[in-house]
Scaffold this motif. Sequence first.
Motif, PDB file in Angstrom:
ATOM      1  N   GLN A 127       0.828  -1.197   0.000  1.00  0.00           N
ATOM      2  CA  GLN A 127       0.000   0.000   0.000  1.00  0.00           C
ATOM      3  C   GLN A 127       0.866   1.252   0.000  1.00  0.00           C
ATOM      4  O   GLN A 127       0.597   2.213  -0.723  1.00  0.00           O
ATOM      5  N   LYS A 163      -8.010  -0.396   6.786  1.00  0.00           N
ATOM      6  CA  LYS A 163      -7.345   0.617   5.965  1.00  0.00           C
ATOM      7  C   LYS A 163      -7.095   0.105   4.551  1.00  0.00           C
ATOM      8  O   LYS A 163      -7.336   0.809   3.556  1.00  0.00           O
ATOM      9  N   SER A 167      -8.789   1.219   0.936  1.00  0.00           N
ATOM     10  CA  SER A 167      -7.950   1.633  -0.188  1.00  0.00           C
ATOM     11  C   SER A 167      -8.304   0.848  -1.445  1.00  0.00           C
ATOM     12  O   SER A 167      -8.401   1.419  -2.536  1.00  0.00           O
TER      13      SER A 167
END
Length: 276
Positions: A127, A163, A167
């Motif tokens: 990420q 998270k 995303s």
Amino acid sequence: MTYTDEDVREGRRLMDEGRENRLALGDKLLAVAGLNSDSVFEEFCGRIGLAPFTGREYRHTARMATPTIRQLIAEGGVHVSYSTLREGARPRPGGIPADEGWTKLRALLKEAREAGRDRVTLASYQQVLGTAPALKELVDPGTGDSTKLMAYLGGLSGGEREKIVCSLLADDAGLRKSVRRTIDAQTRRERDREDLDGAEPTAQWMPLARALVALGDQASGFVNRHPSAQLVEQQLPAAREALVKLELATAWITMRLDSTARPARGRRPAKVAVAV
């Protein structure tokens, strides 16, 4: 079967040794053949039973993993897998590594230590690097199968997992609803199973509770496997039979939920119409 914290520590020690072994093998390949002697390199790989493609990967990762970053990982008490190191070393167009100078990995190591986490995951690193797979690579849009997604998210902490899911969803709005249902369903199943696993083994209610959880999993699994299927004539008898059985199960559960929620005095059992 279950496992202890000691089992986890031992497993991670073995994983660390695997990482060190791959880096050590990469170092040996560099020492034997350098970077340019392909004939010697491939001959050596053949002699030790290593595929040249894998050997080049080991060699490149070992070259990029400088003594400084290796020492930082070894002394920091935060687990970093070989796969994670390989991701940072992977060359981008132009030959520049994905994490030039390991600046982003250093930041993640510092963040993990400060937060009390004991590892930097590959998914979190991807990420940060911008190398994470697209959602369509993890979920089959035709069938809704999310096996790859679950494997990708496996082992992440709740905050990290949420998270990364957000995303992924932000990058592909077309699969938001199906993936969110999958994540929510898995979270619910994990919570239900934790409740069941924490119960006394002799609890009389446990077998039925487990059967209800399994029934819900079968139903959601069926819908996920056939999200947009159209019935043909040959399938109609089986569909009707399944519908009757599902109606019976639904009526059975509904009646018992109602009997639990309502006061017992003055209650009349609901009439349930079942097709035959």
